[in-house]
Design a protein around this motif. Sequence first.
Motif, PDB file in Angstrom:
ATOM      1  N   ALA A   1      28.387  -9.714  50.873  1.00  0.00           N
ATOM      2  CA  ALA A   1      26.968  -8.975  50.198  1.00  0.00           C
ATOM      3  C   ALA A   1      26.332  -8.231  49.892  1.00  0.00           C
ATOM      4  CB  ALA A   1      26.339 -10.463  50.533  1.00  0.00           C
ATOM      5  N   LEU A   2      26.769  -7.944  48.700  1.00  0.00           N
ATOM      6  CA  LEU A   2      25.697  -6.929  48.322  1.00  0.00           C
ATOM      7  C   LEU A   2      24.167  -6.780  48.584  1.00  0.00           C
ATOM      8  CD1 LEU A   2      27.826  -4.108  46.709  1.00  0.00           C
ATOM      9  CD2 LEU A   2      27.440  -4.791  48.953  1.00  0.00           C
ATOM     10  N   GLU A   3      23.487  -6.366  49.055  1.00  0.00           N
ATOM     11  CA  GLU A   3      21.884  -5.847  48.714  1.00  0.00           C
ATOM     12  C   GLU A   3      21.385  -5.645  47.544  1.00  0.00           C
ATOM     13  OE1 GLU A   3      19.037  -6.081  51.423  1.00  0.00           O
ATOM     14  OE2 GLU A   3      20.631  -5.581  52.729  1.00  0.00           O
ATOM     15  N   GLN A   4      20.514  -6.762  46.361  1.00  0.00           N
ATOM     16  CA  GLN A   4      19.694  -6.637  45.197  1.00  0.00           C
ATOM     17  C   GLN A   4      18.735  -6.671  45.614  1.00  0.00           C
ATOM     18  OE1 GLN A   4      22.742  -7.509  41.699  1.00  0.00           O
ATOM     19  NE2 GLN A   4      22.874  -9.426  42.914  1.00  0.00           N
ATOM     20  N   GLY A   5      17.750  -5.180  46.014  1.00  0.00           N
ATOM     21  CA  GLY A   5      16.301  -4.858  45.957  1.00  0.00           C
ATOM     22  C   GLY A   5      15.702  -4.556  44.446  1.00  0.00           C
ATOM     23  N   HIS A   6      15.067  -5.110  45.158  1.00  0.00           N
ATOM     24  CA  HIS A   6      13.553  -3.712  43.721  1.00  0.00           C
ATOM     25  C   HIS A   6      14.222  -3.204  42.720  1.00  0.00           C
ATOM     26  CE1 HIS A   6      10.159  -4.203  40.530  1.00  0.00           C
ATOM     27  NE2 HIS A   6       9.856  -3.506  40.965  1.00  0.00           N
ATOM     28  N   ARG A   7      14.363  -2.899  41.446  1.00  0.00           N
ATOM     29  CA  ARG A   7      14.971  -1.596  41.195  1.00  0.00           C
ATOM     30  C   ARG A   7      13.728  -0.857  39.879  1.00  0.00           C
ATOM     31  NH1 ARG A   7      18.273  -2.619  44.604  1.00  0.00           N
ATOM     32  NH2 ARG A   7      19.819  -3.778  43.072  1.00  0.00           N
TER      33      ARG A   7
END
Length: 184
Positions: free
Chosen positions: A158-164
């Motif tokens: 699981a790779l994180e997906q923060g605010h872009r």
Amino acid sequence: MTTAEKAALILRDIKQETGTDPVRIFKHMADKEYVSIHGPEHHILDGASLLVAYRNAGGSIDLDAALEKLAAEGLRMPGAMCGLWGICGAITSIGAALSIIDGTGPLSSDGTWGSHMQFTSNAIGELGRINGPRCCKRDAMIAFKHGIQYVNEHYGVALEQGHRKCEYSDLNAQCIKERCPYYE
């Protein structure tokens, strides 16, 4: 500084990153003085950020060998290929990282060849809808969006997906502002 010299610095420094969010790794690295706002070093940096996050999330990979292979592939990609060849270097860098993870080559028949083509097709399709001019940071965010989704669906990590949110628009004389999904 040449792209090869920048690549060596990227490989040296990126190994110190500990997170599982490739965008956070990318942004930390992109703030280094040797990474330009636009340039072919992104053809290495983007895929390297994904490989490091993948390894940090528990992915089984020889990181040193993977980064060396990615750098070799990235150095074969010319600058301005987005405008001159119709394919984005950020997306090809992530595609190269996926091929390294899977061991995919031109003769692979295990399904990875086709699924990597679908990844690049989806990502390049989104870039095409946004239109240019080029922005290596925006293009990286779109490549990461699709790359993270691919990794999370295919590799059991699981790779994180923060605010872009974009933090580079003031540095980009060709920023498309509101047309960019990351502009704030």
